[in-house]
Design a protein around this motif. Structure first.
Motif, PDB file in Angstrom:
ATOM      1  N   ALA A  40      -3.128  -3.289 -10.082  1.00  0.00           N
ATOM      2  CA  ALA A  40      -2.585  -4.469  -9.497  1.00  0.00           C
ATOM      3  C   ALA A  40      -1.608  -5.351 -10.415  1.00  0.00           C
ATOM      4  O   ALA A  40      -0.547  -5.632 -10.419  1.00  0.00           O
ATOM      5  CB  ALA A  40      -3.465  -5.259  -8.440  1.00  0.00           C
ATOM      6  N   LEU A  41      -2.537  -5.822 -11.674  1.00  0.00           N
ATOM      7  CA  LEU A  41      -1.789  -6.634 -12.616  1.00  0.00           C
ATOM      8  C   LEU A  41      -0.565  -6.004 -13.384  1.00  0.00           C
ATOM      9  O   LEU A  41       0.114  -6.506 -13.709  1.00  0.00           O
ATOM     10  CB  LEU A  41      -2.972  -6.971 -13.786  1.00  0.00           C
ATOM     11  N   ALA A  42      -1.190  -4.889 -13.688  1.00  0.00           N
ATOM     12  CA  ALA A  42      -0.037  -4.003 -14.288  1.00  0.00           C
ATOM     13  C   ALA A  42       1.103  -3.617 -13.459  1.00  0.00           C
ATOM     14  O   ALA A  42       2.408  -3.872 -13.798  1.00  0.00           O
ATOM     15  CB  ALA A  42      -0.259  -2.587 -14.587  1.00  0.00           C
ATOM     16  N   ALA A 100      -6.237   3.179  -7.479  1.00  0.00           N
ATOM     17  CA  ALA A 100      -4.729   3.387  -6.756  1.00  0.00           C
ATOM     18  C   ALA A 100      -4.611   2.712  -5.648  1.00  0.00           C
ATOM     19  O   ALA A 100      -3.666   1.798  -5.665  1.00  0.00           O
ATOM     20  CB  ALA A 100      -4.477   5.189  -6.882  1.00  0.00           C
ATOM     21  N   PHE A 101      -5.412   2.952  -4.533  1.00  0.00           N
ATOM     22  CA  PHE A 101      -4.885   2.445  -3.482  1.00  0.00           C
ATOM     23  C   PHE A 101      -5.265   0.728  -3.365  1.00  0.00           C
ATOM     24  O   PHE A 101      -4.515   0.205  -2.612  1.00  0.00           O
ATOM     25  CB  PHE A 101      -5.964   2.991  -2.200  1.00  0.00           C
ATOM     26  N   LEU A 102      -6.213   0.549  -3.837  1.00  0.00           N
ATOM     27  CA  LEU A 102      -6.547  -0.940  -3.962  1.00  0.00           C
ATOM     28  C   LEU A 102      -5.842  -1.730  -4.886  1.00  0.00           C
ATOM     29  O   LEU A 102      -5.305  -3.032  -4.585  1.00  0.00           O
ATOM     30  CB  LEU A 102      -8.142  -1.178  -4.535  1.00  0.00           C
ATOM     31  N   GLY A 103      -5.172  -1.072  -5.900  1.00  0.00           N
ATOM     32  CA  GLY A 103      -4.223  -1.639  -6.793  1.00  0.00           C
ATOM     33  C   GLY A 103      -2.871  -1.759  -5.903  1.00  0.00           C
ATOM     34  O   GLY A 103      -2.209  -2.914  -6.256  1.00  0.00           O
ATOM     35  N   ARG A 107      -1.434  -5.558  -5.222  1.00  0.00           N
ATOM     36  CA  ARG A 107      -0.286  -5.843  -5.693  1.00  0.00           C
ATOM     37  C   ARG A 107       0.696  -6.722  -4.413  1.00  0.00           C
ATOM     38  O   ARG A 107       1.060  -7.760  -4.597  1.00  0.00           O
ATOM     39  CB  ARG A 107       0.703  -4.406  -6.015  1.00  0.00           C
ATOM     40  N   GLY A 108       0.502  -6.044  -3.123  1.00  0.00           N
ATOM     41  CA  GLY A 108       1.083  -6.768  -2.187  1.00  0.00           C
ATOM     42  C   GLY A 108       0.683  -8.025  -1.890  1.00  0.00           C
ATOM     43  O   GLY A 108       1.444  -9.009  -1.603  1.00  0.00           O
ATOM     44  N   CYS A 109      -0.916  -8.369  -1.976  1.00  0.00           N
ATOM     45  CA  CYS A 109      -1.390  -9.771  -1.988  1.00  0.00           C
ATOM     46  C   CYS A 109      -0.813 -10.666  -3.181  1.00  0.00           C
ATOM     47  O   CYS A 109      -0.483 -11.782  -2.547  1.00  0.00           O
ATOM     48  CB  CYS A 109      -2.783  -9.533  -1.821  1.00  0.00           C
ATOM     49  N   ILE A 110      -0.761 -10.045  -4.292  1.00  0.00           N
ATOM     50  CA  ILE A 110      -0.235 -10.933  -5.337  1.00  0.00           C
ATOM     51  C   ILE A 110       1.234 -11.477  -5.041  1.00  0.00           C
ATOM     52  O   ILE A 110       1.640 -12.641  -5.194  1.00  0.00           O
ATOM     53  CB  ILE A 110      -0.479 -10.318  -6.640  1.00  0.00           C
ATOM     54  N   GLU A 111       1.909 -10.531  -4.421  1.00  0.00           N
ATOM     55  CA  GLU A 111       3.274 -10.794  -4.520  1.00  0.00           C
ATOM     56  C   GLU A 111       3.541 -11.669  -3.255  1.00  0.00           C
ATOM     57  O   GLU A 111       4.701 -12.082  -3.094  1.00  0.00           O
ATOM     58  CB  GLU A 111       4.096  -9.600  -4.269  1.00  0.00           C
ATOM     59  N   ALA A 112       2.426 -11.694  -1.953  1.00  0.00           N
ATOM     60  CA  ALA A 112       2.697 -12.523  -1.218  1.00  0.00           C
ATOM     61  C   ALA A 112       2.520 -14.004  -1.195  1.00  0.00           C
ATOM     62  O   ALA A 112       2.785 -14.846  -0.497  1.00  0.00           O
ATOM     63  CB  ALA A 112       1.639 -12.172   0.069  1.00  0.00           C
ATOM     64  N   VAL A 113       1.825 -14.339  -2.496  1.00  0.00           N
ATOM     65  CA  VAL A 113       1.943 -15.636  -3.114  1.00  0.00           C
ATOM     66  C   VAL A 113       3.342 -16.336  -3.274  1.00  0.00           C
ATOM     67  O   VAL A 113       4.098 -15.535  -4.014  1.00  0.00           O
ATOM     68  CB  VAL A 113       1.246 -15.825  -4.065  1.00  0.00           C
ATOM     69  N   PRO A 114       3.619 -17.115  -2.481  1.00  0.00           N
ATOM     70  CA  PRO A 114       5.010 -17.948  -2.756  1.00  0.00           C
ATOM     71  C   PRO A 114       5.479 -17.831  -4.154  1.00  0.00           C
ATOM     72  O   PRO A 114       4.625 -18.380  -4.958  1.00  0.00           O
ATOM     73  CB  PRO A 114       5.030 -19.129  -2.327  1.00  0.00           C
ATOM     74  N   PRO A 115       6.587 -17.425  -4.621  1.00  0.00           N
ATOM     75  CA  PRO A 115       7.231 -17.544  -6.056  1.00  0.00           C
ATOM     76  C   PRO A 115       6.907 -18.985  -6.760  1.00  0.00           C
ATOM     77  O   PRO A 115       7.000 -19.057  -7.944  1.00  0.00           O
ATOM     78  CB  PRO A 115       8.445 -17.204  -5.986  1.00  0.00           C
ATOM     79  N   GLN A 139      -5.201 -17.356  -4.526  1.00  0.00           N
ATOM     80  CA  GLN A 139      -4.482 -17.328  -3.247  1.00  0.00           C
ATOM     81  C   GLN A 139      -4.292 -15.870  -2.808  1.00  0.00           C
ATOM     82  O   GLN A 139      -4.366 -15.589  -1.460  1.00  0.00           O
ATOM     83  CB  GLN A 139      -3.190 -17.931  -3.513  1.00  0.00           C
ATOM     84  N   ALA A 140      -4.019 -15.004  -3.606  1.00  0.00           N
ATOM     85  CA  ALA A 140      -3.934 -13.615  -3.283  1.00  0.00           C
ATOM     86  C   ALA A 140      -5.380 -12.988  -2.457  1.00  0.00           C
ATOM     87  O   ALA A 140      -5.092 -12.300  -1.571  1.00  0.00           O
ATOM     88  CB  ALA A 140      -3.559 -12.879  -4.259  1.00  0.00           C
ATOM     89  N   SER A 141      -6.516 -13.446  -2.938  1.00  0.00           N
ATOM     90  CA  SER A 141      -7.678 -12.881  -2.572  1.00  0.00           C
ATOM     91  C   SER A 141      -7.725 -13.405  -1.167  1.00  0.00           C
ATOM     92  O   SER A 141      -8.494 -12.575  -0.590  1.00  0.00           O
ATOM     93  CB  SER A 141      -8.924 -13.390  -3.509  1.00  0.00           C
TER      94      SER A 141
END
Lengths: 219, 259
Positions: A40-42, A100-103, A107-115, A139-141
């Protein structure tokens, strides 16, 4: 005749085999949790190469059946000269699969945090590690809990495929008992019931978390 | 001599020798869109600059380049003597020395007001929690919301949230404050409380660059007002000449529209 009746002792043998299903799920989930965090971080990295590698990894595991992943690890490693037993092969393949699936989920959850959150943290002088650790990941968690538990349910059911490469977990134990008792309805009914008992509470939990964490206020 | 006056005159003395922000030949593109065109701007220490202009004119982009939330394509930006073009460590230093306040507040919703204010001083400056909390309470006092320290951002009004955001930035002891439309997302009755906080800050001699449409604020505190349109600085002057005698046609249209 070698056929024996399906009785309590057969029932208990099947139920006890659930420990291997649980153990395999737990290992794959823990390993996939660590792997998935890095994936996810990558995926949200600013640099191109980590992003590309992680994307490729995810595409491969999302685009192929889990059974093929198990075969490739099990037979592939043996062909390459690494003597690998079904237990290890199943653990490795499911860990990669879960990574792969959790990543991708995370990723989606990290991107869901407002920029703006990242911008505010950056403007305060916080660098990558601190931004991730104190601002973005917490916040993503909150968003991640429900889909993560949902994936765990998929993973538990997915471990049944390890039976095909000869790992004796719940499904394989069912096959063995069925070969001895020849009462498939009783045997696989029991097997299915055990999976249900493992998965259903998790599904309920995931649903409750979904409603709880989707409330508008933060706390 | 009061503390504020002392700070102001000290800043003025240093201001004679050094610039807080210096931009030369700055250009930026978003794909085909030329967002900043040959920007030349020097801001002295202690100076208060207001930047206005229609939406999409590049004013937010301009101040976001100063702490490198946006990177530039060509040109040079020097902030407090640190050349951003050199990258690396200078960028970190500049971010520590500039505070920024955003239109949408961008408080951290999972942290209390106090935690919002203490995180960066503790993690970036490495000061102790006790010290950070002392500083935070001092600044919360100054923005007049000390009693909200233990609450979460969602429990506060917009105006209160923005004042927390200002306090949070001040806790890093910045030399320069950047405001990106700080009152645009606020209900009308809350605009004044935020502007008052900014006016106080201006009186204390803080170097400020404010993107805002609050022309009353510009008249009251700005040393210079800048008008931008289509990525260019079209006019720059003291509030008196800027409002009384605008030379640029587009500025005259703009002023006609907003007042």
């Amino acid at each position: 005749m070698l056929i024996r009746p399906f009785g309590w002792s057969e029932f208990w043998i099947i139920v006890m085999a659930a420990q291997w299903t649980i153990a395999l799920s737990a290992i794959a989930f823990a390993g996939g949790g660590v792997g998935g965090l890095f994936i996810a971080l990558a995926r949200v990295s600013d640099s191109r190469w980590p992003r590309l590698l992680a994307t490729g990894f995810i595409r491969i595991f999302q685009g192929t059946p889990l059974l093929m992943q198990l075969f490739l690890v099990f037979f592939g490693m043996n062909i390459l000269g690494f003597a690998i037993n079904p237990w290890l092969a199943a653990a490795v393949a499911l860990t990669l699969h879960a990574s792969a699936f959790l990543g991708e989920i995370w990723r989606g959850c990290i991107e869901a945090v407002p920029p703006g959150q990242r911008e505010a943290a950056t403007a305060l002088g916080l660098r990558y590690y601190n931004r991730m650790r104190y601002i973005l990941l917490p916040q993503a968690s909150r968003v991640a809990v429900a889909p993560t538990v949902g994936f765990l349910v998929q993973l538990i059911k997915g471990t049944s495929l390890a039976a095909i490469i000869g790992f004796t977990e719940l499904t394989r134990q069912g096959q063995i008992i069925n070969n001895a008792t020849f009462s498939p309805f009783m045997v696989f009914g029991t097997v299915a019931a055990v999976y249900f008992v493992l998965c259903w509470p998790l599904s309920v939990l995931a649903r409750r978390m979904e409603t709880r964490f989707s409330r508008p206020t933060a706390r | 001599m009061t503390e504020a006056n002392a700070t102001a005159s000290a800043t003025a003395r240093r201001g004679a020798t050094e610039l807080a922000v210096h931009m030369e030949g700055v250009n930026k593109w978003y794909g085909e869109f030329h967002a900043l065109k040959n920007i030349e701007l020097s801001v002295k220490r202690g100076e208060r600059i207001v930047i206005c202009g229609p939406s999409g004119s590049g004013k937010s982009t301009l101040i976001r380049c100063i702490n490198q939330l946006e990177t530039i394509k060509t040109g040079r930006i020097v902030v407090d003597g640190h050349d951003l073009t050199a990258g690396g460590k200078n960028v970190d230093i500049v971010r520590q020395e500039t505070g920024m306040v955003f239109q949408q507040f961008n408080l951290f919703p999972h942290m209390t007001v106090l935690e919002n204010c203490t995180l960066a001083p503790m993690k970036v400056r490495g000061i102790s929690r006790a010290e950070a909390e002392k500083t935070a309470r001092k600044f919360l006092e100054r923005v007049r919301i000390p009693e909200q320290a233990e609450k979460y951002p969602a429990q506060l009004s917009g105006g209160q949230q923005q004042r927390v955001a200002i306090a949070r930035a001040l806790c890093m002891n910045p030399k320069i404050m950047l405001f990106d439309e700080p009152t645009s997302a606020l209900d009308p009755e809350m605009v004044k409380e935020v502007l008052d906080t900014m006016i106080d800050l201006a009186k204390e001699g803080m170097t400020m660059l404010c993107v805002t449409h609050e022309m009353g604020f510009a008249r009251q505190v700005a040393d210079r007002v800048i008008f931008m349109d289509r990525g260019e600085i079209l006019e720059m002057g003291t509030p008196d000449e800027f409002f009384a005698n605008p030379k640029n046609e587009r500025l005259r249209t703009f002023l006609g529209q907003i007042s």
